[in-house]
Design a protein around this motif. Structure first.
Motif, PDB file in Angstrom:
ATOM      1  N   SER A 163      99.238  75.958  23.457  1.00 40.18           N
ATOM      2  CA  SER A 163      99.913  77.186  23.022  1.00 40.18           C
ATOM      3  C   SER A 163     101.412  76.998  23.127  1.00 40.18           C
ATOM      4  O   SER A 163     101.905  76.160  23.892  1.00 40.18           O
ATOM      5  CB  SER A 163      99.471  78.386  23.870  1.00 40.18           C
ATOM      6  OG  SER A 163      99.823  78.185  25.239  1.00 40.18           O
ATOM      7  N   ARG A 165     104.789  79.264  23.951  1.00 38.43           N
ATOM      8  CA  ARG A 165     105.118  80.531  24.595  1.00 38.43           C
ATOM      9  C   ARG A 165     106.627  80.639  24.819  1.00 38.43           C
ATOM     10  O   ARG A 165     107.310  79.618  24.999  1.00 38.43           O
ATOM     11  CB  ARG A 165     104.421  80.650  25.963  1.00 38.43           C
ATOM     12  CG  ARG A 165     102.922  80.399  25.939  1.00 38.43           C
ATOM     13  CD  ARG A 165     102.416  80.174  27.351  1.00 38.43           C
ATOM     14  NE  ARG A 165     100.989  79.866  27.385  1.00 38.43           N
ATOM     15  CZ  ARG A 165     100.078  80.577  28.037  1.00 38.43           C
ATOM     16  NH1 ARG A 165     100.453  81.655  28.700  1.00 38.43           N
ATOM     17  NH2 ARG A 165      98.820  80.229  28.032  1.00 38.43           N
ATOM     18  N   TRP A 184     107.772  84.467  33.873  1.00 35.87           N
ATOM     19  CA  TRP A 184     107.240  85.611  33.140  1.00 35.87           C
ATOM     20  C   TRP A 184     106.904  85.114  31.739  1.00 35.87           C
ATOM     21  O   TRP A 184     107.731  84.494  31.068  1.00 35.87           O
ATOM     22  CB  TRP A 184     108.262  86.740  33.078  1.00 35.87           C
ATOM     23  CG  TRP A 184     107.834  87.867  32.185  1.00 35.87           C
ATOM     24  CD1 TRP A 184     108.092  88.016  30.856  1.00 35.87           C
ATOM     25  CD2 TRP A 184     107.043  89.005  32.556  1.00 35.87           C
ATOM     26  NE1 TRP A 184     107.522  89.166  30.371  1.00 35.87           N
ATOM     27  CE2 TRP A 184     106.866  89.806  31.390  1.00 35.87           C
ATOM     28  CE3 TRP A 184     106.473  89.430  33.749  1.00 35.87           C
ATOM     29  CZ2 TRP A 184     106.156  90.990  31.403  1.00 35.87           C
ATOM     30  CZ3 TRP A 184     105.772  90.621  33.759  1.00 35.87           C
ATOM     31  CH2 TRP A 184     105.610  91.390  32.607  1.00 35.87           C
ATOM     32  N   CYS A 185     105.678  85.364  31.311  1.00 39.32           N
ATOM     33  CA  CYS A 185     105.220  84.900  30.005  1.00 39.32           C
ATOM     34  C   CYS A 185     105.202  86.078  29.031  1.00 39.32           C
ATOM     35  O   CYS A 185     104.497  87.069  29.257  1.00 39.32           O
ATOM     36  CB  CYS A 185     103.823  84.285  30.127  1.00 39.32           C
ATOM     37  SG  CYS A 185     103.110  83.755  28.557  1.00 39.32           S
ATOM     38  N   LEU A 187     103.956  86.047  26.074  1.00 39.06           N
ATOM     39  CA  LEU A 187     102.660  86.088  25.398  1.00 39.06           C
ATOM     40  C   LEU A 187     101.646  86.877  26.209  1.00 39.06           C
ATOM     41  O   LEU A 187     100.903  87.708  25.664  1.00 39.06           O
ATOM     42  CB  LEU A 187     102.154  84.660  25.156  1.00 39.06           C
ATOM     43  CG  LEU A 187     100.775  84.520  24.504  1.00 39.06           C
ATOM     44  CD1 LEU A 187     100.806  85.052  23.072  1.00 39.06           C
ATOM     45  CD2 LEU A 187     100.319  83.058  24.527  1.00 39.06           C
ATOM     46  N   ARG A 188     101.585  86.634  27.500  1.00 43.45           N
ATOM     47  CA  ARG A 188     100.606  87.304  28.378  1.00 43.45           C
ATOM     48  C   ARG A 188     101.158  88.570  29.009  1.00 43.45           C
ATOM     49  O   ARG A 188     100.413  89.289  29.687  1.00 43.45           O
ATOM     50  CB  ARG A 188     100.161  86.342  29.486  1.00 43.45           C
ATOM     51  CG  ARG A 188      99.563  85.046  28.979  1.00 43.45           C
ATOM     52  CD  ARG A 188      98.351  85.281  28.117  1.00 43.45           C
ATOM     53  NE  ARG A 188      97.739  84.015  27.703  1.00 43.45           N
ATOM     54  CZ  ARG A 188      96.786  83.918  26.781  1.00 43.45           C
ATOM     55  NH1 ARG A 188      96.350  85.016  26.166  1.00 43.45           N
ATOM     56  NH2 ARG A 188      96.285  82.743  26.463  1.00 43.45           N
ATOM     57  N   GLU A 189     102.452  88.805  28.841  1.00 39.71           N
ATOM     58  CA  GLU A 189     103.108  89.977  29.419  1.00 39.71           C
ATOM     59  C   GLU A 189     102.864  90.069  30.924  1.00 39.71           C
ATOM     60  O   GLU A 189     102.473  91.106  31.461  1.00 39.71           O
ATOM     61  CB  GLU A 189     102.649  91.264  28.719  1.00 39.71           C
ATOM     62  CG  GLU A 189     103.017  91.316  27.242  1.00 39.71           C
ATOM     63  CD  GLU A 189     102.655  92.644  26.602  1.00 39.71           C
ATOM     64  OE1 GLU A 189     101.774  93.345  27.139  1.00 39.71           O
ATOM     65  OE2 GLU A 189     103.268  92.987  25.580  1.00 39.71           O
ATOM     66  N   ARG A 192     103.051  84.082  35.316  1.00 38.60           N
ATOM     67  CA  ARG A 192     102.077  83.000  35.265  1.00 38.60           C
ATOM     68  C   ARG A 192     102.638  81.780  35.980  1.00 38.60           C
ATOM     69  O   ARG A 192     103.846  81.627  36.150  1.00 38.60           O
ATOM     70  CB  ARG A 192     101.724  82.627  33.818  1.00 38.60           C
ATOM     71  CG  ARG A 192     100.950  83.709  33.064  1.00 38.60           C
ATOM     72  CD  ARG A 192      99.559  83.880  33.633  1.00 38.60           C
ATOM     73  NE  ARG A 192      98.755  84.827  32.889  1.00 38.60           N
ATOM     74  CZ  ARG A 192      98.687  86.124  33.130  1.00 38.60           C
ATOM     75  NH1 ARG A 192      99.442  86.648  34.087  1.00 38.60           N
ATOM     76  NH2 ARG A 192      97.894  86.908  32.414  1.00 38.60           N
TER      77      ARG A 192
END
Length: 234
Positions: A163, A165, A184-185, A187-189, A192
């Motif tokens: 992926s 990101r 802080w990602c 994509l995943r909000e 991570r």
């Protein structure tokens, strides 16, 4: 403990503390009585050391106060040596070189009688296997963290899924078995943890995260404290 050493230790404890330190807390750390702490604080203030506060509330050292930075004790020197040994084994060439440079600078300016604590320390680490090698530029990542820059990352998960990101890097974490990028990602909000040996490539972006200095780290700290023990999302 000699009085001069105790006064120096009080200053050291206050200097590293971000909050007021009560006499009870100082007494516990330095292993003396509160009455002695009160007397020592009074003496330090009389010597124009900028300590403010009062009994029952706590004491604070003015951040502008400066001491000769290399008034080190043997224990402090050996703590630095031990930390440098650990850093040198992490496989990060830049940090390993920096650790050696620090020891060299300290050895050049400390008194002669303290130099054996660097050349022949009483502490040491057992050999360990460095973290898996990765091909990313950790210097660029550390600079992105300092500058609060966003990073575009191509990542390969343990499952093999790849992926791309946009992340806001918080901390580059090290231990004896792997390196982990906490971020802080978008994509995943959410926050991570990414193993650096699974990062295929990174690109530091010109765009910042838009937060005040230190706010991202504070948010991650609060998030981490709210997680169940041993939780480590990837």
């Amino acid at each position: 403990m000699r009085r001069a050493d105790r006064l120096f230790q009080i200053i050291q404890v206050l200097r590293r503390s971000s909050r007021p330190m009560t006499a009870a807390a100082l007494a516990e750390e330095i292993e003396t009585s509160r009455r002695t702490i009160y007397r020592d604080i009074t003496d330090l203030i009389g010597q124009r050391v900028p300590i403010t506060g009062e009994a029952g509330v706590g004491y604070v050292l003015d951040r502008s106060y400066d001491m000769p930075p290399l008034m080190l004790t043997p224990d402090e020197i050996e703590a630095i040596v031990l930390g440098s040994q650990w850093v040198a084994g992490l496989g990060d060439k830049t940090l390993a070189s920096a650790a050696k440079d620090v020891l060299g600078k300290i050895a050049a300016v400390i008194p002669e009688n303290l130099r054996p604590h660097i050349a022949r320390p009483s502490v040491g680490l057992r050999p360990f296997t460095p973290p898996p090698r990765d091909d990313i530029d950790t210097n660029a990542l550390r600079q992105a963290i300092r500058d609060d820059r966003k990073v575009r990352m191509h990542y390969c998960a343990e499952s093999g899924e790849e992926s791309t990101r946009i992340i806001w890097p918080v901390v580059l974490g090290y231990d004896a078995t792997l390196r982990m990028l906490i971020a802080w990602c978008e994509l995943r909000e959410g926050f991570r943890h990414f193993r650096t040996d699974r990062i295929v490539s990174i690109e530091v972006l010109a765009e910042g995260n838009g937060l005040r200095k230190g706010e991202l780290l504070r948010r991650w700290t609060r998030w981490r404290e709210a997680q169940p023990p041993y939780a480590m999302p990837k």
